[in-house]
Design an enzyme around this catalytic site. Structure first.
Site, PDB file in Angstrom:
ATOM      1  N   GLU B  29       0.842  -1.197   0.000  1.00 20.00           N
ATOM      2  CA  GLU B  29       0.000   0.000   0.000  1.00 20.00           C
ATOM      3  C   GLU B  29       0.876   1.246   0.000  1.00 20.00           C
ATOM      4  O   GLU B  29       1.772   1.370   0.844  1.00 20.00           O
ATOM      5  CB  GLU B  29      -0.901  -0.006   1.240  1.00 20.00           C
ATOM      6  CG  GLU B  29      -1.860  -1.191   1.258  1.00 20.00           C
ATOM      7  CD  GLU B  29      -2.379  -1.518   2.659  1.00 20.00           C
ATOM      8  OE1 GLU B  29      -2.112  -0.748   3.595  1.00 20.00           O
ATOM      9  OE2 GLU B  29      -3.040  -2.565   2.801  1.00 20.00           O
ATOM     10  N   LEU B  58      -6.092  -1.892  -0.773  1.00 18.72           N
ATOM     11  CA  LEU B  58      -5.851  -1.834   0.677  1.00 18.72           C
ATOM     12  C   LEU B  58      -6.382  -3.108   1.333  1.00 18.72           C
ATOM     13  O   LEU B  58      -7.491  -3.133   1.860  1.00 18.72           O
ATOM     14  CB  LEU B  58      -6.566  -0.589   1.224  1.00 18.72           C
ATOM     15  CG  LEU B  58      -6.044   0.048   2.514  1.00 18.72           C
ATOM     16  CD1 LEU B  58      -6.719   1.395   2.715  1.00 18.72           C
ATOM     17  CD2 LEU B  58      -6.266  -0.839   3.705  1.00 18.72           C
ATOM     18  N   ALA B  59      -5.621  -4.193   1.243  1.00 22.16           N
ATOM     19  CA  ALA B  59      -6.064  -5.482   1.764  1.00 22.16           C
ATOM     20  C   ALA B  59      -4.847  -6.370   1.984  1.00 22.16           C
ATOM     21  O   ALA B  59      -4.261  -6.877   1.031  1.00 22.16           O
ATOM     22  CB  ALA B  59      -7.043  -6.136   0.793  1.00 22.16           C
ATOM     23  N   GLU B  60      -4.482  -6.546   3.248  1.00 24.34           N
ATOM     24  CA  GLU B  60      -3.229  -7.246   3.549  1.00 24.34           C
ATOM     25  C   GLU B  60      -3.288  -8.717   3.180  1.00 24.34           C
ATOM     26  O   GLU B  60      -2.298  -9.288   2.699  1.00 24.34           O
ATOM     27  CB  GLU B  60      -2.883  -7.075   5.034  1.00 24.34           C
ATOM     28  CG  GLU B  60      -2.516  -5.641   5.419  1.00 24.34           C
ATOM     29  CD  GLU B  60      -3.722  -4.721   5.594  1.00 24.34           C
ATOM     30  OE1 GLU B  60      -4.875  -5.239   5.599  1.00 24.34           O
ATOM     31  OE2 GLU B  60      -3.544  -3.497   5.723  1.00 24.34           O
ATOM     32  N   GLN B  82       2.157  -2.150   5.885  1.00 28.84           N
ATOM     33  CA  GLN B  82       2.439  -0.748   6.214  1.00 28.84           C
ATOM     34  C   GLN B  82       2.873  -0.549   7.670  1.00 28.84           C
ATOM     35  O   GLN B  82       3.803   0.208   7.940  1.00 28.84           O
ATOM     36  CB  GLN B  82       1.204   0.081   5.905  1.00 28.84           C
ATOM     37  CG  GLN B  82       1.482   1.552   5.846  1.00 28.84           C
ATOM     38  CD  GLN B  82       0.414   2.264   5.037  1.00 28.84           C
ATOM     39  OE1 GLN B  82      -0.710   2.429   5.494  1.00 28.84           O
ATOM     40  NE2 GLN B  82       0.748   2.668   3.835  1.00 28.84           N
ATOM     41  N   PHE B  83       2.193  -1.236   8.580  1.00 27.32           N
ATOM     42  CA  PHE B  83       2.558  -1.178   9.999  1.00 27.32           C
ATOM     43  C   PHE B  83       2.355  -2.564  10.594  1.00 27.32           C
ATOM     44  O   PHE B  83       1.476  -3.317  10.167  1.00 27.32           O
ATOM     45  CB  PHE B  83       1.666  -0.184  10.766  1.00 27.32           C
ATOM     46  CG  PHE B  83       2.062   1.258  10.605  1.00 27.32           C
ATOM     47  CD1 PHE B  83       2.985   1.844  11.459  1.00 27.32           C
ATOM     48  CD2 PHE B  83       1.513   2.026   9.604  1.00 27.32           C
ATOM     49  CE1 PHE B  83       3.350   3.172  11.314  1.00 27.32           C
ATOM     50  CE2 PHE B  83       1.873   3.359   9.448  1.00 27.32           C
ATOM     51  CZ  PHE B  83       2.794   3.935  10.309  1.00 27.32           C
ATOM     52  N   ASP B  84       3.168  -2.869  11.621  1.00 29.98           N
ATOM     53  CA  ASP B  84       3.089  -4.136  12.344  1.00 29.98           C
ATOM     54  C   ASP B  84       1.665  -4.569  12.669  1.00 29.98           C
ATOM     55  O   ASP B  84       1.273  -5.698  12.464  1.00 29.98           O
ATOM     56  CB  ASP B  84       3.911  -4.031  13.639  1.00 29.98           C
ATOM     57  CG  ASP B  84       3.846  -2.627  14.237  1.00 29.98           C
ATOM     58  OD1 ASP B  84       2.730  -2.132  14.458  1.00 29.98           O
ATOM     59  OD2 ASP B  84       4.909  -2.015  14.452  1.00 29.98           O
ATOM     60  N   GLY B  85       0.858  -3.616  13.172  1.00 31.18           N
ATOM     61  CA  GLY B  85      -0.484  -3.973  13.633  1.00 31.18           C
ATOM     62  C   GLY B  85      -1.452  -4.290  12.513  1.00 31.18           C
ATOM     63  O   GLY B  85      -2.573  -4.723  12.771  1.00 31.18           O
ATOM     64  N   HIS B 129       0.214   0.725  15.751  1.00 34.23           N
ATOM     65  CA  HIS B 129       1.365   1.218  14.997  1.00 34.23           C
ATOM     66  C   HIS B 129       2.689   1.005  15.746  1.00 34.23           C
ATOM     67  O   HIS B 129       3.700   1.570  15.369  1.00 34.23           O
ATOM     68  CB  HIS B 129       1.205   2.708  14.683  1.00 34.23           C
ATOM     69  CG  HIS B 129       0.072   3.018  13.740  1.00 34.23           C
ATOM     70  ND1 HIS B 129      -1.234   2.850  14.074  1.00 34.23           N
ATOM     71  CD2 HIS B 129       0.066   3.480  12.468  1.00 34.23           C
ATOM     72  CE1 HIS B 129      -2.008   3.212  13.061  1.00 34.23           C
ATOM     73  NE2 HIS B 129      -1.239   3.591  12.066  1.00 34.23           N
TER      74      HIS B 129
END
Lengths: 379, 326
Positions: B29, B58-60, B82-85, B129
């Site tokens: 993303e 936008l879909a991990e 994009q971020f750990d969480g 985050h």
């Protein structure tokens, strides 16, 4: 040689044929009629809407300023989306449940909340600063789209509680859930659509399509207008001018009433624009043109309503000055109140993990407190 | 030698991998025009095109799941979460598919892909985050899990991870993205194996076992301890799965005292695994129990309390005192 597409299939895929944008107030501030949707509020409601939109923008601007000064870790702007948020909030009934995402400042202010009640999330004094009232406001979610499934579950609970489709409308409720254009790509959101359709659940999916998921235009998520996704799942989708507070209210009232009556879910695509950055951590000049921003600025939700109300004589310059003064006072209150938010103590976190705190967390809390105390003794 | 931040070193490593192997592609993303929210991929889409540096929906789960297909199709995807969480929506793909396609296919398939995850706290962020989810992945057979702690390792390890025939979860300590260091960008090959731990500082009195963002914290602690006449060894594990047991055990045998330091919660964190291995292999050389300095067993807390949550120099030295008191 290409493979021909049957005509009926091609018609389904056409994106321009009937992408009707429901609008009741044009960008130049003139009323227009829509065959299906009518504004049900009063002139005074519109004056109040403008006031709330102006206050939202002032608080939003102050939030950004506080982040720039280092008083907030982050601020998420609603700039440009005030009509989508406030118009939809005006449609809430007393039995409806509201499930926000993280960019709903206008909704909160329309509900009469004090911004200091939810500022802690952005200052970092709270993980989620969730106002204690109104009771029908759920806490915000920050993982994209996750809340849509929760909203469907809440709607399923309303069904089981006999709160849907009763003859007396006062006995009925529905759920409205907010999310963005980017979220529509998430599996959770698509599963929410599946579950809502299968259960005919009383839920209104309110998608603020602000055209940008951080740096990605909506075209990265979909080649067809988002509202048209709904029909594939088996429920209606509508696209409303998200910068038109009259149209947003009219469409949301219809969708909520329909859901409360037992007719099932609706997807509303509020077509709007993120005038600011994604958050204060973002720099949109890296990925979008000034021309595009200028084009949307001409469709500003506040300008058009102000123009209309001034032309109709429902407000005047003195009224606008009064709201500006009120906005300045509220911004000042936010500035002062922000730095006075109670500083959190990690010790208070240990009892929040479980309803019934297990022994190892009592031990870790004691360990933490003893460690902190060792500095006080040495000092 | 060039002086680079960790962010720039990762960017240079990715650029070199893209340039050297036409099958390498990046997906995630906001990684294109924006260059990622941390600018790790800055300029790469302009240089290598939209087919090789892909802005995804936008879909991990979709990002990782399609990377599996690309890998099976002969590509070497390097995906950015994009971020750990935000990795958890992709957890099923990683744990049930990425990790075990080699096993499920009786060794006929391999999934040479890299999942890059900025991780850890200390940046004053909102919820989701600042997480340290490495143990979930290190616990999963079939995944390799590595993390860099300095710009040189960042530059080389990302290239080694991409070249690896197995899937690699690549954790990047986001609070150290702007730390600077010397990087030999012109060298032909990496100085160390990807799965080899590094002695970041030699010492004799106790061993600090750590990785990622806590390496600098431990080096600072060791420097402070030296002023008090204590000699601490700092081991940067670099690879969390597999663990370089030989380097760890050799250090423990020299010092007899161990403190494991990580940001992640204590229970079943890397410290638990390390302590178990050390007591099994070095029982008679230990002068004190293996101690852990970690995040508490809490969800990552509000940012204005994160200084209390995160291990810091004082907490590390406090544990060293406890170890030496035995």
């Amino acid at each position: 040689m290409g493979v021909a597409l049957p005509e009926a299939v091609a018609a389904e895929l056409a994106t321009s044929a009937d992408d009707h944008l429901i609008q009741l107030l044009t960008p130049s501030g003139e009323l227009v009629a829509d065959e299906q949707f009518h504004y049900t509020g009063s002139d005074q409601d519109l004056v109040e809407d403008l006031r709330t939109m102006l206050l939202t923008r002032a608080i939003d601007t102050e939030g950004t300023a506080l982040q720039r000064k280092g008083e907030l870790g982050l601020w998420v702007q609603s700039l440009g989306q005030e009509a989508a948020q406030i118009g939809s909030a005006r449609a809430f009934g007393s039995n409806d449940l509201i499930v926000p995402s993280y960019r709903e400042l206008g909704v909160y202010l329309a509900l009469g909340l004090d911004p200091l009640e939810f500022l802690g999330t952005f200052r970092g004094t709270a993980m989620v600063d969730w106002p204690t009232g109104p009771a029908n406001l759920h806490l915000p979610s920050f993982v994209i789209g996750t809340q849509t499934l929760h909203a469907v579950g809440m709607a399923m609970a309303l069904q089981r509680d006999g709160r849907v489709g009763n003859p007396n409308p006062d006995d009925n409720g529905a759920v409205v859930v907010y999310f963005g254009d980017g979220a529509t790509s998430q599996g959770d959101v698509n599963e929410a659509f599946v579950f809502a359709a299968a259960a005919n659940a009383p839920v209104v999916f309110f998608c603020q399509n602000n055209q940008w998921a951080i740096s990605e235009p909506t075209t990265v998520q979909t080649p067809v207008p988002l509202y048209r996704r709904a029909s594939g799942f088996g429920f209606p989708g509508v696209r409303v001018d998200g910068n038109d507070v009259l149209a947003v209210r009219a469409v949301t009232e219809w969708a909520l009433e329909r859901a409360r009556s037992g007719a099932g879910p609706v997807l509303i695509e509020a077509f709007t624009y993120r005038m600011g950055a994604h958050t204060t951590s973002d720099d949109p000049t890296k990925y979008r043109s000034a021309d595009e921003v200028a084009e949307w600025k001409a469709k500003d939700p506040i300008d058009r309503l102000r123009t209309y109300l001034l032309a109709k004589g429902l407000i005047d310059d003195a009224w606008l000055d009064g709201v500006a003064a009120e906005a300045a006072t509220q911004a000042e209150r936010l500035r002062t109140g922000c730095v006075q938010l109670v500083e959190p103590d990690l010790a208070d976190s240990f009892d929040l993990v479980y309803t019934d705190t297990p022994e190892h967390l009592h031990r870790q809390r004691a360990e933490f407190e003893a460690y902190e105390a060792s500095f006080e003794v040495n000092a | 030698m060039s002086t680079l931040t960790m962010a720039k070193a990762l960017n240079a490593g990715l650029r070199r991998a893209l340039a050297n192997d036409p099958k390498v592609l990046l997906a995630g993303e906001d990684i294109g025009a924006l260059g990622g929210v941390f600018r790790i991929t800055e300029g790469l889409q302009a240089e290598f095109g939209r087919d090789r540096v892909v802005d995804t929906p936008l879909a991990e789960s979709g990002i990782v799941g399609t990377a599996v297909g690309l890998a099976l199709g002969g590509y070497k995807p390097v995906v950015e979460i994009q971020f750990d969480g935000f990795v958890y929506p992709a957890f099923d793909q990683i744990v049930s598919q990425v990790s075990r396609l080699h096993f499920r296919s009786h060794g006929r398939l391999s999934v040479p892909m890299v999942v890059r995850i900025p991780y850890g706290g200390g940046i004053g962020a909102i919820e989701h985050h600042s997480e340290s989810p490495e143990a979930y992945f290190a616990h999963t057979p079939g995944l390799k899990v590595v993390t860099c702690a300095n710009p040189s390792d960042a530059y080389w390890m990302i290239q080694q991870a991409i070249a690896d025939p197995d899937p690699v979860i690549f954790f990047e300590p986001k609070r150290r993205y702007h730390d600077k260091g010397e990087v030999d960008v012109d060298a032909s090959a990496a100085p160390d194996s990807l799965y080899q731990a590094r002695i970041a500082r030699h010492g004799t009195d106790a061993t600090l076992l750590t990785y990622g963002p806590m390496v600098r914290t431990c080096l600072d602690a060791a420097a402070a301890a030296e002023a008090e006449g204590r000699s601490l060894e700092v081991i940067d594990l670099r690879s969390l799965s597999p663990i370089d047991d030989a380097t760890v055990f050799a250090s423990v045998r020299r010092t007899g005292r161990v403190v494991v330091v990580h940001e992640a919660a204590r229970t079943l964190g890397m410290g638990a695994e390390l302590a178990a291995r050390i007591q099994a292999e070095c029982f008679y050389e230990l002068q004190a129990p293996v101690l852990r300095v970690t995040g508490y067993d809490l969800p990552y807390p509000p940012s204005r309390t994160e200084h209390s949550f995160l291990p810091d120099l004082d907490r590390v030295l406090d544990a060293v005192d406890q170890s030496l008191a035995h």
